[in-house]
Design an enzyme around this catalytic site. Sequence first.
Site, mmCIF file in Angstrom:
data_model
loop_
_atom_site.group_PDB
_atom_site.id
_atom_site.type_symbol
_atom_site.label_atom_id
_atom_site.label_comp_id
_atom_site.label_asym_id
_atom_site.label_seq_id
_atom_site.Cartn_x
_atom_site.Cartn_y
_atom_site.Cartn_z
ATOM 1 N N GLU A 158 0.819 -1.204 0.000
ATOM 2 C CA GLU A 158 0.000 0.000 0.000
ATOM 3 C C GLU A 158 0.858 1.262 0.000
ATOM 4 O O GLU A 158 0.511 2.263 -0.639
ATOM 5 C CB GLU A 158 -0.943 -0.004 1.205
ATOM 6 C CG GLU A 158 -2.045 -1.038 1.155
ATOM 7 C CD GLU A 158 -1.572 -2.452 1.482
ATOM 8 O OE1 GLU A 158 -2.324 -3.412 1.238
ATOM 9 O OE2 GLU A 158 -0.438 -2.604 1.992
ATOM 10 N N ARG A 199 8.533 -12.150 0.079
ATOM 11 C CA ARG A 199 7.701 -11.013 0.487
ATOM 12 C C ARG A 199 8.149 -10.485 1.843
ATOM 13 O O ARG A 199 8.135 -9.273 2.093
ATOM 14 C CB ARG A 199 6.236 -11.444 0.542
ATOM 15 C CG ARG A 199 5.267 -10.336 0.943
ATOM 16 C CD ARG A 199 5.174 -9.281 -0.120
ATOM 17 N NE ARG A 199 4.141 -8.295 0.182
ATOM 18 C CZ ARG A 199 3.857 -7.260 -0.602
ATOM 19 N NH1 ARG A 199 4.531 -7.077 -1.722
ATOM 20 N NH2 ARG A 199 2.906 -6.418 -0.268
ATOM 21 N N GLU A 201 4.351 -3.579 -11.550
ATOM 22 C CA GLU A 201 5.756 -3.165 -11.623
ATOM 23 C C GLU A 201 6.472 -3.950 -12.715
ATOM 24 O O GLU A 201 7.279 -3.395 -13.481
ATOM 25 C CB GLU A 201 6.437 -3.373 -10.268
ATOM 26 C CG GLU A 201 5.912 -2.460 -9.170
ATOM 27 C CD GLU A 201 6.520 -2.772 -7.817
ATOM 28 O OE1 GLU A 201 7.156 -3.839 -7.679
ATOM 29 O OE2 GLU A 201 6.358 -1.963 -6.891
#
Length: 418
Positions: free
Chosen positions: A51, A259, A332
């Site tokens: 975010e 991640r 991306e």
Amino acid sequence: MHLAVPFALLRLGWRSRKNPAYRQRIAERFAFFPALDQHPRLCLHAVSVGEVIAAKPLISAILTHYPDYRLLVTTTTPTGSTTLKRLFANKVEHVYFPYDLPTVITRFLQRSQPRVVIIMETEIWPNFYRHCAKKNIPLILANARLSARSFQRYEALQPFTQHILQTIDTVAARDQQDVERFLQLGMNENNVQKTGNIKYDLQIPKTQITQGFAYRQAWGNRPIWLAASTHAGEDEILLTTHQQLLNDFPDLLLILVPRHPERSSTIATLIRTQGLNFTQRSLWQNPQTAVSNETSVVLADSLGEMFIWLKTADIAFIGGSLIERGGHNPLEAAALAKPIISGPFVFNFTDVFHTLMQANAAVLVDNPKALCKHVHQWLSNPSTAQLIGQNGQQVIEQHHNATQNIISLLQQTIAKLK
């Protein structure tokens, strides 16, 4: 409500086993931080890394359009906090978002005094929203989305959901489907607008592109595939796939980007178990020589370098999708013209993947065998892979206006305050 406090603290302790930063700045989560100055202030909440990165163009635009305002950005996770500080340093104020308890929310609003609050995506905090409404602080949901799963969950609580949604001044929804779902849950149609998906408004850091190009030059003309934002349960599949691909592409390099970098020691053990020669980004002393011809895997256990790894790669796998995590943002990769492959679980980015697949820019696979097959095909036909990547780049160029639409809504909201 305060009975939840011990459980919240236990949760922090549990999460701190892997990330000690959860044990730090706990007071901020209860809104104990020095009172901020009396300048007019806007507040934006971005829960975590994804975010924060998505909000980057919006934060930059707010700083440009409102130089006389302070901008307080809150996050929930330490990684979100770290990413925010890396991107904006002292240009924004920052504390952790408060726990959704009445006394905590009251203290937070007293100490921060925001004129407007912007919530990225769809974080629903009933007490926070009600307190903002009582204090006449306009609330904007920016880049608001409701997946089918979230919609069903909120619909099951319809009276409660509608009551909370009515405290929101403006919902800036990503697409028409999100608009319809908010309306079905009881939002006033005058308060919901389609603004587009801010995640298409990418800001590509030139320094990372330069660094990625330098790595690629140093590593030679070997094929490279990237596994981005992987989760536990996926690394084993990806490493096994890599082993299979090495049979036909012996100089193939896998860049594996977890991640959560705190999992790196576990992943390193998995790589050793597979008998693969690897290097670990966090241990590099000289990046130009860290990857040799014998290196088969780069364990990229760092934050905020995704564009570097994307620039080096020929193919991008997007993680969180081989398990029921819901996937991660593929845009991306699309922005850098990389052909995209993902697992079947992409419910957090259904609309994005739908758009990319319609443009022949991405592929979803149901199982490890199909993953290996598609990566093999693209490695065997690099010209085809490049065309698929270029399709994704064109999608980005066609959806590049959400930030300005949200800024326009913010300007209208602030104008009503004067």
